[in-house]
Scaffold this motif. Structure first.
Motif, PDB file in Angstrom:
ATOM      1  N   GLU A 182       0.488  -1.512  -0.075  1.00  0.00           N
ATOM      2  CA  GLU A 182       0.113  -0.090   0.441  1.00  0.00           C
ATOM      3  C   GLU A 182       1.038   1.212   0.010  1.00  0.00           C
ATOM      4  O   GLU A 182       0.828   2.096  -1.047  1.00  0.00           O
ATOM      5  CB  GLU A 182      -0.618  -0.058   0.686  1.00  0.00           C
ATOM      6  CG  GLU A 182      -1.946  -0.873   1.431  1.00  0.00           C
ATOM      7  CD  GLU A 182      -1.850  -2.227   2.017  1.00  0.00           C
ATOM      8  OE1 GLU A 182      -2.462  -2.551   3.072  1.00  0.00           O
ATOM      9  OE2 GLU A 182      -0.798  -3.143   1.750  1.00  0.00           O
ATOM     10  N   ASN A 183       1.428   1.473   1.127  1.00  0.00           N
ATOM     11  CA  ASN A 183       2.711   2.692   1.044  1.00  0.00           C
ATOM     12  C   ASN A 183       4.130   3.202   0.075  1.00  0.00           C
ATOM     13  O   ASN A 183       4.381   3.742  -0.441  1.00  0.00           O
ATOM     14  CB  ASN A 183       3.718   2.759   2.021  1.00  0.00           C
ATOM     15  CG  ASN A 183       4.743   1.929   2.830  1.00  0.00           C
ATOM     16  OD1 ASN A 183       3.767   0.396   2.054  1.00  0.00           O
ATOM     17  ND2 ASN A 183       5.037   2.191   3.933  1.00  0.00           N
ATOM     18  N   ASP A 184       3.967   1.843  -1.142  1.00  0.00           N
ATOM     19  CA  ASP A 184       4.807   1.578  -1.891  1.00  0.00           C
ATOM     20  C   ASP A 184       4.154   1.993  -3.314  1.00  0.00           C
ATOM     21  O   ASP A 184       4.908   2.443  -4.117  1.00  0.00           O
ATOM     22  CB  ASP A 184       5.460   0.621  -2.402  1.00  0.00           C
ATOM     23  CG  ASP A 184       5.971  -0.104  -1.760  1.00  0.00           C
ATOM     24  OD1 ASP A 184       6.981   1.083  -0.770  1.00  0.00           O
ATOM     25  OD2 ASP A 184       6.361  -0.953  -1.013  1.00  0.00           O
ATOM     26  N   VAL A 185       2.856   2.158  -3.283  1.00  0.00           N
ATOM     27  CA  VAL A 185       2.083   2.841  -4.361  1.00  0.00           C
ATOM     28  C   VAL A 185       2.524   4.530  -4.659  1.00  0.00           C
ATOM     29  O   VAL A 185       2.235   4.958  -4.142  1.00  0.00           O
ATOM     30  CB  VAL A 185       0.502   2.839  -4.179  1.00  0.00           C
ATOM     31  CG1 VAL A 185      -0.240   2.924  -5.563  1.00  0.00           C
ATOM     32  CG2 VAL A 185      -0.055   0.718  -4.300  1.00  0.00           C
ATOM     33  N   VAL A 186       2.321   4.459  -6.013  1.00  0.00           N
ATOM     34  CA  VAL A 186       2.919   5.698  -6.882  1.00  0.00           C
ATOM     35  C   VAL A 186       1.317   6.068  -7.524  1.00  0.00           C
ATOM     36  O   VAL A 186       1.729   5.993  -9.021  1.00  0.00           O
ATOM     37  CB  VAL A 186       4.215   6.176  -7.000  1.00  0.00           C
ATOM     38  CG1 VAL A 186       3.842   7.444  -8.004  1.00  0.00           C
ATOM     39  CG2 VAL A 186       5.469   5.143  -6.488  1.00  0.00           C
ATOM     40  N   GLN A 194       1.772   1.186 -10.137  1.00  0.00           N
ATOM     41  CA  GLN A 194       1.096   1.716  -9.133  1.00  0.00           C
ATOM     42  C   GLN A 194      -0.469   0.750  -8.901  1.00  0.00           C
ATOM     43  O   GLN A 194       0.563  -0.564  -8.873  1.00  0.00           O
ATOM     44  CB  GLN A 194      -0.527   1.933 -10.486  1.00  0.00           C
ATOM     45  CG  GLN A 194      -0.340   3.743 -11.172  1.00  0.00           C
ATOM     46  CD  GLN A 194      -1.382   3.447 -12.916  1.00  0.00           C
ATOM     47  OE1 GLN A 194      -2.621   4.510 -11.977  1.00  0.00           O
ATOM     48  NE2 GLN A 194      -0.311   3.329 -13.830  1.00  0.00           N
ATOM     49  N   ALA A 195      -1.627   0.583  -8.033  1.00  0.00           N
ATOM     50  CA  ALA A 195      -1.689  -0.565  -7.969  1.00  0.00           C
ATOM     51  C   ALA A 195      -1.921  -1.904  -8.931  1.00  0.00           C
ATOM     52  O   ALA A 195      -2.100  -2.970  -8.825  1.00  0.00           O
ATOM     53  CB  ALA A 195      -3.403  -0.319  -6.916  1.00  0.00           C
ATOM     54  N   ALA A 196      -2.000  -0.901 -10.232  1.00  0.00           N
ATOM     55  CA  ALA A 196      -3.033  -1.863 -11.008  1.00  0.00           C
ATOM     56  C   ALA A 196      -1.363  -2.882 -11.204  1.00  0.00           C
ATOM     57  O   ALA A 196      -0.838  -3.576 -12.059  1.00  0.00           O
ATOM     58  CB  ALA A 196      -3.961  -1.496 -12.072  1.00  0.00           C
ATOM     59  N   ASP A 197      -0.275  -2.083 -11.466  1.00  0.00           N
ATOM     60  CA  ASP A 197       0.731  -2.424 -11.832  1.00  0.00           C
ATOM     61  C   ASP A 197       1.669  -3.565 -10.702  1.00  0.00           C
ATOM     62  O   ASP A 197       2.025  -4.281 -11.236  1.00  0.00           O
ATOM     63  CB  ASP A 197       2.334  -1.397 -11.858  1.00  0.00           C
ATOM     64  CG  ASP A 197       1.937  -1.146 -12.634  1.00  0.00           C
ATOM     65  OD1 ASP A 197       0.913  -0.638 -13.747  1.00  0.00           O
ATOM     66  OD2 ASP A 197       2.207   0.670 -12.879  1.00  0.00           O
ATOM     67  N   GLU A 237      -7.658  -2.329  -6.344  1.00  0.00           N
ATOM     68  CA  GLU A 237      -6.643  -2.669  -7.531  1.00  0.00           C
ATOM     69  C   GLU A 237      -5.870  -3.510  -7.335  1.00  0.00           C
ATOM     70  O   GLU A 237      -5.237  -4.302  -7.803  1.00  0.00           O
ATOM     71  CB  GLU A 237      -7.079  -1.679  -8.241  1.00  0.00           C
ATOM     72  CG  GLU A 237      -8.297  -0.555  -8.472  1.00  0.00           C
ATOM     73  CD  GLU A 237      -7.941   0.152  -9.115  1.00  0.00           C
ATOM     74  OE1 GLU A 237      -6.427   0.313 -10.412  1.00  0.00           O
ATOM     75  OE2 GLU A 237      -8.915   1.201  -9.330  1.00  0.00           O
ATOM     76  N   LEU A 238      -5.136  -3.651  -5.915  1.00  0.00           N
ATOM     77  CA  LEU A 238      -4.705  -4.440  -5.701  1.00  0.00           C
ATOM     78  C   LEU A 238      -4.214  -6.180  -6.058  1.00  0.00           C
ATOM     79  O   LEU A 238      -3.482  -6.635  -6.072  1.00  0.00           O
ATOM     80  CB  LEU A 238      -3.976  -3.888  -3.826  1.00  0.00           C
ATOM     81  CG  LEU A 238      -3.561  -2.687  -3.816  1.00  0.00           C
ATOM     82  CD1 LEU A 238      -3.188  -2.823  -1.948  1.00  0.00           C
ATOM     83  CD2 LEU A 238      -1.884  -2.416  -4.402  1.00  0.00           C
TER      84      LEU A 238
END
Length: 370
Positions: A182-186, A194-197, A237-238
Motif C-alpha cells: 500500500e505505501n509503495d503505490v505511486v 500503480q495498484a494495478a501494476d 485494485e491491488l
C-alpha cells in the motif's frame, strides 16, 4: 462387554468428540513456560482438550490441506528477534526457549537475487525434533518498478530461484510477494507503481515460478490492513486474483489506538467510516479463503507496564471469534520501526505470551513431516 468391543466404542466416541469441535477449547489453560511436549496430563476422569490426546499431542483427526490450512485451530508462528543480527535458526530457538513453546511457522525475509530457502531455513523446516513451516517474504527487485517486473525485467532471476527451489526444497511452504504494497503505490499513469501494476507483478512472478516447476509454494497476499490505505480509491485494485492467491494476510500492530485483539484485526477510524475493518473486509470479499496475521506486534505503552500482558490475554480470550484466521505470526523485535515488540519485555507479559503460545487452539494440528 469384551475388551475389543470396549476399545472400538471408545475410539468411535473420541473421534466424534474431536470432529465436533477440535478447535474449541475455551476453558483450557496451560502452564506457562513449558515445552508443548510437557503439557499437563489430565488426571483420571478429566477430559483432554478437544483436538488433543490425553498427553497433549495433536490428534489424527486434525489434518492439513494441500494449501496448508489446518483443520483444527490455527498455526502459531513468529518472525524471531528481528533487527538483532542473530541468525534465524539461533533466533527462533532462542525465542522458542523464551516462550516455552515451539513455533509452527517461521517468517523469513528475502529480496532481490537472494536464493531461498537458505540452509539455515531448511534446517528449521526439517528439524528432527519436529518440522516447521516457512513463510518466505520476497521482494523480487528493489531496482525495478512493478510494471517492469511484470514485463519480464527479472525473469532470469525468477527462473534461477525456481531452479534452486526445485533442487533444494520440495516441501510445501508459504510465499508472499512484496508484502505491504500500500505505501509503495505511486498513483498516476506511467509511474509503473500503480495498484494495478502491483497486481500484474504479483501474477507474473507466481505464474513464472509455477512454469519453472515451483508447485509447492502456497501463495499469500499480505496487506498492511490499515484504514488509511484501505480508504484509497485504488485499494481493491491491488488484489492479483484468486487463481494466484491462496491465503489473504494482514500485518497489524497494537499502537496507541489499539487496545485489544478485536481492535487489532478490525482496525477502524472515524475519519474512514466506510472501512469495516480488515477481517470483516476479507469475509465480504474472500469468504472461503484462510486469513493469516502474518505480522503482529504489541508496542510498549508509556505509563502502563501491564498493557502487553493484558493485550496477550485479550488475544487468547478472543481469537476463536475469528474462525477464518488460520495462522498468527508474532513479530518479535527490540528494534521495530515504531518501538519494541519483544513479547517478554516485562515478566507478566512473558508469562501471558507463553500461555497464549501453548493454548490448545495452536496445538491442535501437527505440522506435517516432509
Amino acid at each position: 462387554m469384551t475388551l475389543v468391543t470396549a476399545t472400538v466404542i471408545a475410539a468411535v466416541i473420541a473421534a466424534v468428540m474431536t470432529l465436533a469441535g477440535c478447535s474449541e477449547a475455551e476453558g483450557s489453560r496451560a502452564r506457562p513456560r513449558q515445552p508443548a511436549a510437557q503439557e499437563r496430563v489430565p488426571p483420571p476422569g478429566e477430559k483432554a482438550p478437544p483436538g488433543r490426546t490425553p498427553r497433549g499431542e495433536a490428534t489424527p483427526a486434525c489434518a492439513v490441506t494441500a494449501k496448508l490450512i489446518p483443520s483444527c485451530g490455527a498455526w502459531w508462528g513468529m518472525a524471531p528477534e528481528i533487527f538483532t543480527g542473530v541468525p534465524v535458526d539461533r533466533a527462533l530457538k532462542g525465542a522458542e526457549s523464551r516462550m516455552g513453546a515451539r513455533a509452527d511457522v517461521v517468517h523469513v525475509y528475502h529480496r532481490g537475487k537472494e536464493l531461498f530457502p537458505t540452509e539455515r531455513e531448511i534446517g528449521l523446516a526439517r528439524d528432527p525434533a519436529g518440522p516447521r513451516l516457512l513463510l518466505v517474504n520476497w521482494k523480487p527487485s528493489m531496482e525495478h518498478t512493478w510494471a517492469e517486473i511484470s514485463d519480464g525485467a527479472v525473469d532470469r532471476r525468477i527462473d534461477r530461484l525456481a531452479g534452486h527451489i526445485r533442487r533444494a526444497f520440495p516441501e510445501r511452504f508459504f510465499l508472499t510477494i512484496h508484502h505491504e504494497p500500500e505505501n509503495d503505490v505511486v498513483p498516476g499513469p506511467g509511474s509503473g507503481m500503480q495498484a494495478a501494476d502491483y497486481a500484474a507483478m504479483y501474477r507474473h512472478v507466481v505464474l513464472r515460478l509455477r512454469e519453472g516447476g515451483v508447485t509447492n509454494a502456497v501463495t499469500v497476499m499480505t496487506y498492511m490492513g490499515a484504514p488509511n490505505w484501505a480508504a484509497k480509491p485504488w485499494f481493491e485494485e491491488l488484489y492479483p486474483g484468486d487463481d494466484v492467491v491462496d491465503w489473504v494476510a494482514m500485518d497489524p500492530y497494537a499502537d496507541s489506538r489499539v487496545s485489544d485483539f478485536d481492535g487489532l484485526v478490525n482496525k477502524t477510524r472515524d475519519d474512514y467510516a466506510r472501512w469495516p475493518g480488515f477481517y470483516r473486509w476479507t469475509q465480504l470479499h474472500f469468504p472461503g479463503k484462510p486469513v493469516m496475521v502474518a505480522e503482529w506486534g504489541v508496542f510498549e505503552r508509556a505509563g502502563d507496564r501491564s498493557f502487553k500482558r493484558e493485550f496477550f490475554e485479550s488475544v487468547r480470550a478472543r481469537m476463536r471469534a475469528y474462525p477464518q484466521i488460520k495462522a498468527l505470526l508474532y513479530f518479535d523485535s527490540p528494534h521495530a520501526p515504531r518501538g519494541d515488540t519483544g513479547f517478554d519485555t516485562e515478566p507478566s507479559a512473558g508469562r501471558a505470551f507463553s500461555e497464549l503460545a501453548r493454548d490448545p487452539h495452536f496445538r491442535s494440528t501437527r505440522v506435517p513431516r516432509p
